[in-house]
Design a protein around this motif. Structure first.
Motif, PDB file in Angstrom:
ATOM      1  N   GLY A 278    -110.944  42.179  81.814  1.00  0.00           N
ATOM      2  CA  GLY A 278    -110.727  41.267  80.692  1.00  0.00           C
ATOM      3  C   GLY A 278    -109.544  41.685  79.842  1.00  0.00           C
ATOM      4  O   GLY A 278    -108.767  40.839  79.376  1.00  0.00           O
ATOM      5  N   VAL A 279    -109.377  42.992  79.635  1.00  0.00           N
ATOM      6  CA  VAL A 279    -108.236  43.484  78.864  1.00  0.00           C
ATOM      7  C   VAL A 279    -106.934  43.174  79.592  1.00  0.00           C
ATOM      8  O   VAL A 279    -105.956  42.725  78.982  1.00  0.00           O
ATOM      9  N   LEU A 280    -106.918  43.381  80.899  1.00  0.00           N
ATOM     10  CA  LEU A 280    -105.693  43.091  81.647  1.00  0.00           C
ATOM     11  C   LEU A 280    -105.364  41.603  81.619  1.00  0.00           C
ATOM     12  O   LEU A 280    -104.203  41.212  81.496  1.00  0.00           O
ATOM     13  N   MET A 281    -106.370  40.767  81.702  1.00  0.00           N
ATOM     14  CA  MET A 281    -106.114  39.328  81.646  1.00  0.00           C
ATOM     15  C   MET A 281    -105.714  38.886  80.231  1.00  0.00           C
ATOM     16  O   MET A 281    -104.944  37.951  80.062  1.00  0.00           O
ATOM     17  N   TRP A 282    -106.228  39.580  79.229  1.00  0.00           N
ATOM     18  CA  TRP A 282    -105.841  39.255  77.861  1.00  0.00           C
ATOM     19  C   TRP A 282    -104.370  39.594  77.627  1.00  0.00           C
ATOM     20  O   TRP A 282    -103.700  38.952  76.818  1.00  0.00           O
ATOM     21  N   GLN A 283    -103.875  40.605  78.328  1.00  0.00           N
ATOM     22  CA  GLN A 283    -102.464  40.955  78.195  1.00  0.00           C
ATOM     23  C   GLN A 283    -101.572  39.776  78.563  1.00  0.00           C
ATOM     24  O   GLN A 283    -100.523  39.584  77.959  1.00  0.00           O
ATOM     25  N   VAL A 284    -101.996  38.983  79.539  1.00  0.00           N
ATOM     26  CA  VAL A 284    -101.202  37.820  79.936  1.00  0.00           C
ATOM     27  C   VAL A 284    -101.098  36.837  78.777  1.00  0.00           C
ATOM     28  O   VAL A 284    -100.012  36.373  78.426  1.00  0.00           O
ATOM     29  N   VAL A 285    -102.225  36.536  78.149  1.00  0.00           N
ATOM     30  CA  VAL A 285    -102.237  35.549  77.073  1.00  0.00           C
ATOM     31  C   VAL A 285    -101.632  36.118  75.782  1.00  0.00           C
ATOM     32  O   VAL A 285    -100.756  35.506  75.170  1.00  0.00           O
ATOM     33  N   GLY A 286    -102.089  37.284  75.389  1.00  0.00           N
ATOM     34  CA  GLY A 286    -101.650  37.878  74.127  1.00  0.00           C
ATOM     35  C   GLY A 286    -100.186  38.234  74.114  1.00  0.00           C
ATOM     36  O   GLY A 286     -99.456  37.926  73.166  1.00  0.00           O
ATOM     37  N   ARG A 287     -99.726  38.904  75.152  1.00  0.00           N
ATOM     38  CA  ARG A 287     -98.314  39.280  75.211  1.00  0.00           C
ATOM     39  C   ARG A 287     -97.430  38.043  75.340  1.00  0.00           C
ATOM     40  O   ARG A 287     -96.312  38.026  74.816  1.00  0.00           O
ATOM     41  N   GLY A 288     -97.900  37.036  76.049  1.00  0.00           N
ATOM     42  CA  GLY A 288     -97.107  35.805  76.185  1.00  0.00           C
ATOM     43  C   GLY A 288     -96.847  35.151  74.845  1.00  0.00           C
ATOM     44  O   GLY A 288     -95.722  34.751  74.538  1.00  0.00           O
ATOM     45  N   GLY A 289     -97.890  35.053  74.038  1.00  0.00           N
ATOM     46  CA  GLY A 289     -97.721  34.481  72.698  1.00  0.00           C
ATOM     47  C   GLY A 289     -96.810  35.331  71.835  1.00  0.00           C
ATOM     48  O   GLY A 289     -95.977  34.798  71.084  1.00  0.00           O
TER      49      GLY A 289
ATOM     50  N   ILE B  76     -94.400  37.406  72.858  1.00  0.00           N
ATOM     51  CA  ILE B  76     -93.022  37.364  73.358  1.00  0.00           C
ATOM     52  C   ILE B  76     -92.349  36.054  72.966  1.00  0.00           C
ATOM     53  O   ILE B  76     -91.204  36.046  72.507  1.00  0.00           O
ATOM     54  N   ILE B  77     -93.041  34.947  73.126  1.00  0.00           N
ATOM     55  CA  ILE B  77     -92.450  33.655  72.777  1.00  0.00           C
ATOM     56  C   ILE B  77     -92.207  33.575  71.271  1.00  0.00           C
ATOM     57  O   ILE B  77     -91.149  33.123  70.821  1.00  0.00           O
ATOM     58  N   GLY B  78     -93.152  34.048  70.474  1.00  0.00           N
ATOM     59  CA  GLY B  78     -92.952  34.085  69.030  1.00  0.00           C
ATOM     60  C   GLY B  78     -91.816  35.016  68.638  1.00  0.00           C
ATOM     61  O   GLY B  78     -91.034  34.719  67.732  1.00  0.00           O
ATOM     62  N   PHE B  79     -91.717  36.141  69.329  1.00  0.00           N
ATOM     63  CA  PHE B  79     -90.637  37.094  69.054  1.00  0.00           C
ATOM     64  C   PHE B  79     -89.272  36.482  69.321  1.00  0.00           C
ATOM     65  O   PHE B  79     -88.333  36.668  68.534  1.00  0.00           O
ATOM     66  N   THR B  80     -89.142  35.759  70.429  1.00  0.00           N
ATOM     67  CA  THR B  80     -87.834  35.199  70.764  1.00  0.00           C
ATOM     68  C   THR B  80     -87.404  34.141  69.748  1.00  0.00           C
ATOM     69  O   THR B  80     -86.226  34.087  69.379  1.00  0.00           O
ATOM     70  N   ILE B  81     -88.349  33.342  69.290  1.00  0.00           N
ATOM     71  CA  ILE B  81     -88.013  32.341  68.272  1.00  0.00           C
ATOM     72  C   ILE B  81     -87.615  33.031  66.961  1.00  0.00           C
ATOM     73  O   ILE B  81     -86.617  32.677  66.333  1.00  0.00           O
TER      74      ILE B  81
ATOM     75  N   ILE C 228     -85.249  22.875  77.586  1.00  0.00           N
ATOM     76  CA  ILE C 228     -86.003  23.291  78.774  1.00  0.00           C
ATOM     77  C   ILE C 228     -85.372  24.534  79.404  1.00  0.00           C
ATOM     78  O   ILE C 228     -86.082  25.411  79.900  1.00  0.00           O
ATOM     79  N   GLU C 229     -84.061  24.657  79.365  1.00  0.00           N
ATOM     80  CA  GLU C 229     -83.410  25.849  79.898  1.00  0.00           C
ATOM     81  C   GLU C 229     -83.755  27.068  79.053  1.00  0.00           C
ATOM     82  O   GLU C 229     -83.992  28.155  79.589  1.00  0.00           O
ATOM     83  N   TRP C 230     -83.791  26.892  77.738  1.00  0.00           N
ATOM     84  CA  TRP C 230     -84.150  28.004  76.862  1.00  0.00           C
ATOM     85  C   TRP C 230     -85.598  28.418  77.099  1.00  0.00           C
ATOM     86  O   TRP C 230     -85.905  29.603  77.188  1.00  0.00           O
ATOM     87  N   ILE C 231     -86.481  27.437  77.246  1.00  0.00           N
ATOM     88  CA  ILE C 231     -87.898  27.743  77.471  1.00  0.00           C
ATOM     89  C   ILE C 231     -88.089  28.449  78.807  1.00  0.00           C
ATOM     90  O   ILE C 231     -88.832  29.433  78.900  1.00  0.00           O
ATOM     91  N   ILE C 232     -87.425  27.978  79.846  1.00  0.00           N
ATOM     92  CA  ILE C 232     -87.540  28.629  81.157  1.00  0.00           C
ATOM     93  C   ILE C 232     -86.980  30.045  81.098  1.00  0.00           C
ATOM     94  O   ILE C 232     -87.548  30.975  81.688  1.00  0.00           O
ATOM     95  N   GLY C 233     -85.888  30.252  80.371  1.00  0.00           N
ATOM     96  CA  GLY C 233     -85.331  31.593  80.203  1.00  0.00           C
ATOM     97  C   GLY C 233     -86.286  32.529  79.480  1.00  0.00           C
ATOM     98  O   GLY C 233     -86.438  33.693  79.868  1.00  0.00           O
ATOM     99  N   VAL C 234     -86.937  32.018  78.455  1.00  0.00           N
ATOM    100  CA  VAL C 234     -87.920  32.830  77.721  1.00  0.00           C
ATOM    101  C   VAL C 234     -89.130  33.141  78.613  1.00  0.00           C
ATOM    102  O   VAL C 234     -89.643  34.259  78.602  1.00  0.00           O
ATOM    103  N   ILE C 235     -89.572  32.161  79.388  1.00  0.00           N
ATOM    104  CA  ILE C 235     -90.700  32.395  80.291  1.00  0.00           C
ATOM    105  C   ILE C 235     -90.332  33.420  81.354  1.00  0.00           C
ATOM    106  O   ILE C 235     -91.147  34.284  81.701  1.00  0.00           O
ATOM    107  N   LEU C 236     -89.124  33.358  81.865  1.00  0.00           N
ATOM    108  CA  LEU C 236     -88.674  34.354  82.838  1.00  0.00           C
ATOM    109  C   LEU C 236     -88.624  35.744  82.208  1.00  0.00           C
ATOM    110  O   LEU C 236     -89.035  36.730  82.834  1.00  0.00           O
ATOM    111  N   PHE C 237     -88.169  35.828  80.960  1.00  0.00           N
ATOM    112  CA  PHE C 237     -88.191  37.104  80.238  1.00  0.00           C
ATOM    113  C   PHE C 237     -89.619  37.598  80.060  1.00  0.00           C
ATOM    114  O   PHE C 237     -89.903  38.779  80.233  1.00  0.00           O
ATOM    115  N   TYR C 238     -90.531  36.677  79.755  1.00  0.00           N
ATOM    116  CA  TYR C 238     -91.937  37.040  79.603  1.00  0.00           C
ATOM    117  C   TYR C 238     -92.516  37.552  80.916  1.00  0.00           C
ATOM    118  O   TYR C 238     -93.286  38.520  80.926  1.00  0.00           O
ATOM    119  N   ILE C 239     -92.166  36.942  82.030  1.00  0.00           N
ATOM    120  CA  ILE C 239     -92.670  37.396  83.329  1.00  0.00           C
ATOM    121  C   ILE C 239     -92.187  38.814  83.620  1.00  0.00           C
ATOM    122  O   ILE C 239     -92.962  39.661  84.089  1.00  0.00           O
TER     123      ILE C 239
END
Length: 127
Positions: free
Chosen positions: A63-74, A76-81, A101-112
């Motif tokens: 559960g902690v590892l799966m939470w990292q996906v959701v928590g860190r994603g939020g 990272i996206i908030g940090f970039t903005i 859409i290019e900016w969002i895809i770039g941020v998602i790639l950075f998040y990955i």
């Protein structure tokens, strides 16, 4: 039309920022370790209750590892903005021939990329 060069430029911009900003780099390592230690101790405490056919420690760590996906994603996206606003770069960013859409895809790639780094440190912490 979506440009791969624009997406990679945004991704590399934030990767360079990751290399330059020690707080962001440490957050990628610190928070997963803290979460695994906290929930690992909680799982050990739950394990003391001798519940039949339930291994809560493994469930809690997964559960902690799966939470990292959701928590860190939020985060990272908030940090970039926020980084674009703090550096007063938002006007420059959108004056480029860059679509949202290019900016969002770039941020998602950075998040990955940062998620892969986070999972590596999470798994190394569990071993």
């Amino acid at each position: 039309m979506i440009s791969l060069k624009s997406i990679l430029a945004i991704t590399f911009r934030y990767l360079y920022l990751l290399k330059r900003d020690i707080n962001l780099g440490l957050a990628i390592i610190y928070w997963p370790i803290l979460d695994i230690l906290t929930w690992g101790f909680f799982g050990s405490w739950i394990n003391n209750f001798n519940i039949v056919n339930a291994d809560y420690k493994i469930i809690a760590l997964i559960g902690v590892l799966m939470w990292q996906v959701v928590g860190r994603g939020g985060n990272i996206i908030g940090f970039t903005i926020c980084e674009e606003l703090w550096s007063k770069n938002i006007v420059n960013l959108f004056s480029l021939p860059l679509s949202i859409i290019e900016w969002i895809i770039g941020v998602i790639l950075f998040y990955i990329i940062t998620s892969i780094i986070t999972f590596i440190f999470s798994f190394l912490d569990e071993i």
